[in-house]
Motif scaffolding. Structure first.
Motif, PDB file in Angstrom:
ATOM      1  N   ARG A 322       0.555  -1.156  -0.105  1.00 13.54           N
ATOM      2  CA  ARG A 322       0.015   0.022  -0.226  1.00 13.54           C
ATOM      3  C   ARG A 322       0.723   1.183  -0.077  1.00 13.54           C
ATOM      4  NH1 ARG A 322      -2.977  -2.654   3.973  1.00 13.54           N
ATOM      5  NH2 ARG A 322      -2.273  -1.765   5.560  1.00 13.54           N
ATOM      6  N   GLU A 323       1.958   1.186   0.687  1.00 14.76           N
ATOM      7  CA  GLU A 323       2.685   2.450   0.729  1.00 14.76           C
ATOM      8  C   GLU A 323       3.494   2.842  -0.390  1.00 14.76           C
ATOM      9  OE1 GLU A 323       6.412   4.167   3.651  1.00 14.76           O
ATOM     10  OE2 GLU A 323       5.350   2.360   4.383  1.00 14.76           O
ATOM     11  N   VAL A 324       4.218   1.671  -0.966  1.00 14.48           N
ATOM     12  CA  VAL A 324       4.867   1.814  -2.127  1.00 14.48           C
ATOM     13  C   VAL A 324       3.941   2.054  -3.405  1.00 14.48           C
ATOM     14  CG1 VAL A 324       6.631   0.674  -3.834  1.00 14.48           C
ATOM     15  CG2 VAL A 324       6.919   0.318  -1.564  1.00 14.48           C
ATOM     16  N   ARG A 325       2.912   1.430  -3.565  1.00 14.44           N
ATOM     17  CA  ARG A 325       2.008   1.561  -4.598  1.00 14.44           C
ATOM     18  C   ARG A 325       2.593   1.238  -6.002  1.00 14.44           C
ATOM     19  NH1 ARG A 325      -2.675   3.919  -2.904  1.00 14.44           N
ATOM     20  NH2 ARG A 325      -3.249   4.361  -5.056  1.00 14.44           N
ATOM     21  N   PHE A 326       3.056   0.122  -6.001  1.00 17.84           N
ATOM     22  CA  PHE A 326       3.657  -0.424  -7.441  1.00 17.84           C
ATOM     23  C   PHE A 326       2.555  -0.204  -8.483  1.00 17.84           C
ATOM     24  CE2 PHE A 326       6.171  -2.672  -4.017  1.00 17.84           C
ATOM     25  CZ  PHE A 326       7.204  -2.583  -4.503  1.00 17.84           C
ATOM     26  N   MET A 358      -3.026 -14.550  -0.760  1.00 21.46           N
ATOM     27  CA  MET A 358      -2.768 -14.104  -2.114  1.00 21.46           C
ATOM     28  C   MET A 358      -4.128 -13.052  -2.781  1.00 21.46           C
ATOM     29  SD  MET A 358      -2.165 -16.149  -5.636  1.00 21.46           S
ATOM     30  CE  MET A 358      -3.871 -16.731  -5.704  1.00 21.46           C
ATOM     31  N   ASP A 359      -5.072 -13.642  -2.489  1.00 18.52           N
ATOM     32  CA  ASP A 359      -6.333 -13.051  -2.892  1.00 18.52           C
ATOM     33  C   ASP A 359      -6.475 -11.450  -2.032  1.00 18.52           C
ATOM     34  OD1 ASP A 359      -7.000 -15.138  -4.268  1.00 18.52           O
ATOM     35  OD2 ASP A 359      -8.411 -15.963  -2.858  1.00 18.52           O
ATOM     36  N   VAL A 360      -5.952 -11.445  -1.000  1.00 17.38           N
ATOM     37  CA  VAL A 360      -6.336 -10.141  -0.181  1.00 17.38           C
ATOM     38  C   VAL A 360      -5.015  -9.087  -0.836  1.00 17.38           C
ATOM     39  CG1 VAL A 360      -5.365  -8.890   1.929  1.00 17.38           C
ATOM     40  CG2 VAL A 360      -6.971 -10.919   2.068  1.00 17.38           C
ATOM     41  N   ILE A 361      -4.107  -9.438  -1.304  1.00 17.48           N
ATOM     42  CA  ILE A 361      -2.840  -8.721  -1.665  1.00 17.48           C
ATOM     43  C   ILE A 361      -3.538  -8.169  -3.147  1.00 17.48           C
ATOM     44  CG2 ILE A 361      -0.892  -8.764  -2.959  1.00 17.48           C
ATOM     45  CD1 ILE A 361      -0.018  -8.318  -0.140  1.00 17.48           C
ATOM     46  N   MET A 362      -3.932  -9.383  -4.065  1.00 20.52           N
ATOM     47  CA  MET A 362      -4.256  -8.904  -5.137  1.00 20.52           C
ATOM     48  C   MET A 362      -5.786  -8.008  -5.169  1.00 20.52           C
ATOM     49  SD  MET A 362      -1.955 -10.086  -6.978  1.00 20.52           S
ATOM     50  CE  MET A 362      -2.803  -9.219  -8.585  1.00 20.52           C
ATOM     51  N   GLU A 363      -6.285  -8.103  -4.314  1.00 19.20           N
ATOM     52  CA  GLU A 363      -7.818  -7.249  -4.310  1.00 19.20           C
ATOM     53  C   GLU A 363      -7.409  -5.890  -3.909  1.00 19.20           C
ATOM     54  OE1 GLU A 363     -12.050  -6.757  -1.798  1.00 19.20           O
ATOM     55  OE2 GLU A 363     -10.654  -8.505  -1.733  1.00 19.20           O
ATOM     56  N   GLN A 364      -6.241  -5.852  -3.093  1.00 18.50           N
ATOM     57  CA  GLN A 364      -5.898  -4.660  -2.854  1.00 18.50           C
ATOM     58  C   GLN A 364      -5.046  -3.891  -4.023  1.00 18.50           C
ATOM     59  OE1 GLN A 364      -3.326  -3.795   1.038  1.00 18.50           O
ATOM     60  NE2 GLN A 364      -1.783  -3.641  -0.516  1.00 18.50           N
ATOM     61  N   GLN A 365      -4.212  -4.583  -4.854  1.00 14.72           N
ATOM     62  CA  GLN A 365      -3.471  -4.232  -5.775  1.00 14.72           C
ATOM     63  C   GLN A 365      -4.395  -3.850  -6.914  1.00 14.72           C
ATOM     64  OE1 GLN A 365      -0.504  -3.347  -5.991  1.00 14.72           O
ATOM     65  NE2 GLN A 365      -0.455  -2.687  -8.094  1.00 14.72           N
ATOM     66  N   MET A 366      -5.552  -4.453  -7.190  1.00 14.02           N
ATOM     67  CA  MET A 366      -6.351  -3.968  -8.246  1.00 14.02           C
ATOM     68  C   MET A 366      -7.236  -2.516  -8.106  1.00 14.02           C
ATOM     69  SD  MET A 366      -6.484  -6.555 -10.581  1.00 14.02           S
ATOM     70  CE  MET A 366      -7.979  -6.112 -11.444  1.00 14.02           C
ATOM     71  N   GLY A 367      -7.156  -2.220  -6.597  1.00 12.84           N
ATOM     72  CA  GLY A 367      -7.679  -0.853  -6.474  1.00 12.84           C
ATOM     73  C   GLY A 367      -6.425  -0.022  -6.604  1.00 12.84           C
ATOM     74  N   ILE A 368      -5.319  -0.132  -6.413  1.00 10.40           N
ATOM     75  CA  ILE A 368      -4.178   0.720  -6.751  1.00 10.40           C
ATOM     76  C   ILE A 368      -4.044   1.072  -8.143  1.00 10.40           C
ATOM     77  CG2 ILE A 368      -1.725   0.868  -6.576  1.00 10.40           C
ATOM     78  CD1 ILE A 368      -1.979  -0.410  -3.706  1.00 10.40           C
ATOM     79  N   MET A 369      -4.009  -0.179  -8.778  1.00 13.87           N
ATOM     80  CA  MET A 369      -3.869   0.201 -10.389  1.00 13.87           C
ATOM     81  C   MET A 369      -5.061   0.787 -11.112  1.00 13.87           C
ATOM     82  SD  MET A 369      -2.454  -3.993 -11.013  1.00 13.87           S
ATOM     83  CE  MET A 369      -2.581  -3.836 -12.818  1.00 13.87           C
ATOM     84  N   GLN A 370      -6.260   0.489 -10.454  1.00 13.41           N
ATOM     85  CA  GLN A 370      -7.347   1.232 -10.951  1.00 13.41           C
ATOM     86  C   GLN A 370      -7.081   2.787 -10.820  1.00 13.41           C
ATOM     87  OE1 GLN A 370     -10.025   0.109 -12.841  1.00 13.41           O
ATOM     88  NE2 GLN A 370     -10.925   2.049 -12.971  1.00 13.41           N
ATOM     89  N   GLU A 371      -6.781   3.154  -9.697  1.00 14.90           N
ATOM     90  CA  GLU A 371      -6.615   4.497  -9.129  1.00 14.90           C
ATOM     91  C   GLU A 371      -5.416   5.227 -10.096  1.00 14.90           C
ATOM     92  OE1 GLU A 371      -5.898   5.229  -4.992  1.00 14.90           O
ATOM     93  OE2 GLU A 371      -7.710   4.259  -4.493  1.00 14.90           O
ATOM     94  N   TRP A 372      -4.373   4.238 -10.373  1.00 13.79           N
ATOM     95  CA  TRP A 372      -3.211   4.865 -11.061  1.00 13.79           C
ATOM     96  C   TRP A 372      -3.628   5.109 -12.341  1.00 13.79           C
ATOM     97  CZ3 TRP A 372      -1.012   2.770 -15.584  1.00 13.79           C
ATOM     98  CH2 TRP A 372       0.499   3.612 -16.042  1.00 13.79           C
ATOM     99  N   GLY A 373      -4.485   4.023 -13.101  1.00 13.46           N
ATOM    100  CA  GLY A 373      -5.118   4.079 -14.374  1.00 13.46           C
ATOM    101  C   GLY A 373      -5.904   5.443 -14.636  1.00 13.46           C
ATOM    102  N   GLU A 374      -6.702   5.690 -13.685  1.00  9.36           N
ATOM    103  CA  GLU A 374      -7.813   7.020 -13.749  1.00  9.36           C
ATOM    104  C   GLU A 374      -6.791   8.281 -13.657  1.00  9.36           C
ATOM    105  OE1 GLU A 374     -10.315   6.224 -10.373  1.00  9.36           O
ATOM    106  OE2 GLU A 374     -11.451   4.767 -11.426  1.00  9.36           O
ATOM    107  N   ALA A 375      -5.727   8.050 -12.923  1.00  6.59           N
ATOM    108  CA  ALA A 375      -4.752   9.321 -12.940  1.00  6.59           C
ATOM    109  C   ALA A 375      -4.018   9.751 -14.468  1.00  6.59           C
ATOM    110  CB  ALA A 375      -3.624   9.175 -11.946  1.00  6.59           C
TER     111      ALA A 375
END
Length: 442
Positions: A322-326, A358-375
């Protein structure tokens, strides 16, 4: 009449290059090449044996082709690659349907192996794994506009969970001259993007020249006129130098993208993995990379459920991501592999727990990637055109932020224009859906 040969290559892009070299050798020997192994006289399965899921996929592919052989649709079935190398006795015993089984050291002799298989001799060839050819003529299986370029083979890092050293041997770099010569040939054949691969690209040259030579290699590759993009995969964190980052920042042809397989952030877990670092060091490293190479996209891979991983250590991993936001992240459950240090460790984590984490990590990452995409909405990006989706009635391609097969795509409309496959175009981003960008041709 010449026999026809088809190859099914499984696993990583490094294995794919091995398959391309074997296909070139078979073609030179007079065999007719088929894209579909099920339609060939001889079917070759270039197996992957890295983790359990890959082994299962390899076995399923072998059994499906064995069924076609039983039906008389193919004449011979050859098994090679990493699984054959790692489990030679088991493959020969448990898969009698195979007419030949050979290790990676026999890749140079694949034409002779096929000839013997067709003659009913059931050859079994396992010469020294270091005889695997690091270079040679290739029948490329990628589209003409991009190619993988293997700069080294094997690995000497000794991570506790990994079977690569026992399968592929110690790290062996190609000479810089041979890498540059192949890159020049690939560019002359139409490749506009080269993707550099090895088990660890950042240690390139250490064994040959006594120091890491990736920065110098990159400088030389950037001088090849016809190349547009050069992409780096598999960069290990403890070998990221200021010199490498400076080259990436200065050279326009090197896409601002780095694949950085971290696996974890907790110092105790990393120590048990036999990898250096901890959370603070890795946060400092990613911050330094982004400071020295502005706009860079970072991809990483993480492992959940390594032996002894506690809930607190997993929560630390989630917080780190969450902090690094790959911008790009993949996650895998730990696979207990025979012959590895981790495979013998106590405190193996339950499969259900590994999967949940694994599911928890990937669900979190999908949100990060969606936010990055919207930016990215409103930005104009250079996109390598790869095809047309007739259902969505739009084109698609990849930006510098996307490696083939592992990352997403950009879907875009082009009006009456018809960009050619492999053409670089400018796309204005208009939206993001399920982490894929959408846009319109400028």
């Amino acid at each position: 009449m010449a026999y026809s040969v088809g190859m099914v290559s499984l696993g990583c892009s490094k294995n794919q290059i091995d398959a391309e070299i074997m296909m070139a050798a078979l073609q030179k020997a007079g065999y007719e090449l088929r894209d579909d192994a099920a339609l060939a006289d001889v079917a070759i399965v270039n197996t992957c044996g890295f983790i359990e899921a890959a082994k299962k996929e390899s076995i399923e592919e072998i059994l499906e082709l064995a069924r076609l052989k039983k039906e008389g649709k193919i004449k011979a079935l050859v098994v090679t690659g990493c699984m054959a190398q790692r489990y030679r006795e088991e493959v020969m015993k448990e898969l009698p349907e195979a007419d030949a089984v050979c290790g990676i050291g026999a890749n140079n002799d694949i034409a002779a192996v096929v000839e013997q298989a067709l003659a009913g001799k059931r050859p079994q060839a396992f010469p020294e794994k270091t005889l695997l050819p690091l270079e040679g003529e290739r029948v490329r299986s990628t589209p003409s506009y991009f190619a993988y370029l293997k700069i080294a083979e094997g690995c000497s890092n000794g991570c506790a969970y990994c079977a690569i050293p026992m399968i592929r041997g110690r790290y062996r770099s190609r000479t810089m001259e041979s890498v540059v010569a192949e890159a020049e040939k690939l560019a002359a054949d139409g490749a506009r993007e080269l993707i550099l691969i090895a088990q660890d690209t950042t240690r390139y040259g250490q064994d040959l020249y006594g120091e890491w030579k990736l920065p110098e290699l990159l400088r030389r590759l950037c001088k090849i006129e016809d190349l547009r993009w050069i992409r780096l995969l598999y960069c290990y964190p403890d070998a990221i130098t200021d010199e490498l980052l400076t080259v990436m920042a200065e050279e326009e042809k090197i896409v601002k993208y780095m694949d950085l397989p971290l696996q974890h952030c907790n110092g105790n877990v990393l120590k048990n993995m036999r990898r250096p670092g901890n959370r603070d060091e890795l946060i400092a490293l990613t911050a330094k990379i982004r400071a020295m190479v502005p706009g860079i996209v970072l991809r990483t891979t993480l492992i959940t459920g390594f032996p002894g991983e506690t809930e607190a250590e997993f929560e630390e991993l989630c917080g780190f991501a969450r902090e690094v936001r790959f911008e790009r992240l993949g996650c895998f459950t730990y696979s207990q592999e025979e012959g590895t240090l981790a495979g013998e460790m106590e405190n193996q984590v339950e499969e259900e727990t590994k999967e949940h984490r694994m599911d928890v990590i990937m669900e979190q990452q999908m949100g990060i990637m969606q936010e990055w995409g919207e930016a990215q909405v409103g930005r104009e990006l250079t996109v390598l055109t790869e095809g047309f989706d007739r259902y969505a009635e739009c084109w698609f391609g990849r930006s510098a932020a996307d490696a083939p097969d592992i990352d997403g795509k950009i879907f875009f409309t082009a009006g009456a224009k018809k960009p050619a496959y492999g053409q670089f175009v400018t796309v204005r981003v208009t939206g993001c859906m399920d982490c894929d960008l959408m846009g319109e041709l400028v």
